[in-house]
Enzyme design. Structure first.
Site, mmCIF file in Angstrom:
data_model
loop_
_atom_site.group_PDB
_atom_site.id
_atom_site.type_symbol
_atom_site.label_atom_id
_atom_site.label_comp_id
_atom_site.label_asym_id
_atom_site.label_seq_id
_atom_site.Cartn_x
_atom_site.Cartn_y
_atom_site.Cartn_z
ATOM 1 N N ALA A 109 -73.186 -44.923 89.635
ATOM 2 C CA ALA A 109 -72.995 -44.432 88.266
ATOM 3 C C ALA A 109 -74.051 -43.436 87.809
ATOM 4 C CB ALA A 109 -72.963 -45.613 87.305
ATOM 5 N N ASN A 123 -77.236 -52.543 89.667
ATOM 6 C CA ASN A 123 -77.204 -51.829 90.938
ATOM 7 C C ASN A 123 -77.799 -50.434 90.802
ATOM 8 O OD1 ASN A 123 -76.160 -53.578 92.929
ATOM 9 N ND2 ASN A 123 -74.100 -53.338 92.112
ATOM 10 N N HIS A 147 -76.994 -44.186 80.918
ATOM 11 C CA HIS A 147 -78.190 -44.294 81.756
ATOM 12 C C HIS A 147 -79.089 -43.093 81.494
ATOM 13 C CE1 HIS A 147 -76.276 -47.570 83.881
ATOM 14 N NE2 HIS A 147 -75.253 -46.796 84.194
#
Length: 261
Positions: free
Chosen positions: A124, A182, A212
Site C-alpha cells: 500500500a 505490513n 500513510h
C-alpha cells in the site's frame, strides 16, 4: 503459479489473473487454504476460477507451479514458507512475518541454499526505491511512518475523535496490529530495520481512506510521501491498491524491462 489463501487478496488475484486474464502469460493453477471449513468448499471455489484445490502443503508443492504467492496471514506465512522456498520461488504478502528475526534468518538461509527467491511487494505504499538507495549509500538517518485509518477498521471501541492507538518501533506495531502494519515492516526492510523505524497508528472516525505519511531523512536530503488509499470494498483493513501492487510484482517477473526497483 500457486496461491495460498482465498480471502480478499487471493480472490482478487484469481479474478484478475484467471477470469479477466489481465496478465497474458500467467495463470494460477493451484490453490491451498488449510483454513477452509470443508474440502468441498475449497474445491467448489477452485472450480469457479479454473484451478485445482489442495488441502495440505506437501501435495500443493508437488503441483506444477514455479512460484507460490502467499495471501493468507502471518501464521500461515511462518508455517509454510520454509517448505515452499526449498522447492519454489515465493512471493510473500504477509510481510509482517519478517518481524520475527528467527523466521527471517531461517527463510533467508533456506533461500540461499535452494537458489529460490523471495519477493516482497511494496503493497500500500511507495518510496521503497529511495529508502533502499539511501540505505545502500550509508546516509539514511531516520524513517517515520504515520498511518491513519478509519476508526472502525482498527478497533471495535467507539471513538469520536482521532486517537493514537500505537506509537513505537515497527517490531511492536506488527505485534499489536498484525492485520494493519505490513506497511511498517516492508518500510523497515527497505530502510533502517524494525527497531529503528518509528511508527504511529491513528484511528480517525472522520476519514474514509487509509492514509500513510512517510518521512525519511539522511545525507540524500528529505523524503516526504503521503498516500491516501481507498480501502478495499471487501476488507477495510486492506488498501485497495495492495492487490494491484501484487499484480504489478507478478508482472515484473515476466517483464523484459523492469521499472523502479
Amino acid at each position: 503459479m500457486g496461491l495460498i489463501g482465498k480471502g480478499n487478496l487471493g480472490t482478487y488475484l484469481l479474478q484478475k489473473i484467471n477470469k479477466e486474464q489481465l496478465l497474458s502469460n500467467t495463470k494460477i493453477t493451484a490453490i491451498l487454504d488449510e483454513r477452509a471449513k470443508a474440502k468441498a468448499e475449497l474445491t467448489a471455489f477452485a472450480n469457479t476460477y479454473d484451478c485445482q484445490a489442495f488441502h495440505d502443503i506437501q501435495s500443493f508443492l508437488q503441483s506444477d507451479t514455479d512460484i507460490v504467492v502467499e495471501c493468507a496471514n502471518i501464521d500461515t506465512a511462518k508455517s509454510t514458507s520454509l517448505d515452499i522456498i526449498k522447492q519454489k520461488d515465493l512471493m510473500l504478502i504477509s510481510i509482517g512475518a519478517f518481524a520475527d528475526p528467527i523466521f527471517a534468518e531461517r527463510v533467508e538461509q533456506a533461500s540461499q541454499e535452494s537458489g529460490h527467491r523471495i519477493y516482497l511487494p511494496s503493497g500500500a505504499i511507495g518510496g521503497l526505491d529511495v529508502l533502499k538507495a539511501a540505505k545502500l549509500d550509508g546516509g539514511l538517518e531516520s524513517v517515520t511512518l504515520t498511518t491513519r485509518k478509519p476508526a472502525h477498521s482498527l478497533t471495535t471501541d467507539l471513538i469520536t475523535a482521532e486517537q493514537v492507538l500505537f506509537e513505537g518501533p515497527a517490531r511492536d506495531a506488527i505485534e499489536q496490529f498484525p492485520k494493519n502494519a505490513n506497511v511498517a515492516i516492508v518500510l523497515s526492510l527497505a530502510g533502517l530495520g524494525i527497531e529503528k523505524t518509528h511508527v504511529r497508528i491513528i484511528a480517525d472516525p472522520d476519514v474514509t481512506q487509509n492514509i500513510h505519511h512517510i518521512t525519511a531523512t539522511g545525507a540524500f536530503g528529505v523524503m516526504e510521501l503521503m498516500i491516501k488509499n481507498n480501502p478495499s470494498p471487501d476488507n477495510p483493513k486492506t488498501s485497495h491498491v495492495t492487490g494491484a501492487s501484487i499484480l504489478a510484482a507478478i508482472a515484473n517477473l515476466e517483464s523484459v524491462v523492469v521499472v523502479g526497483t
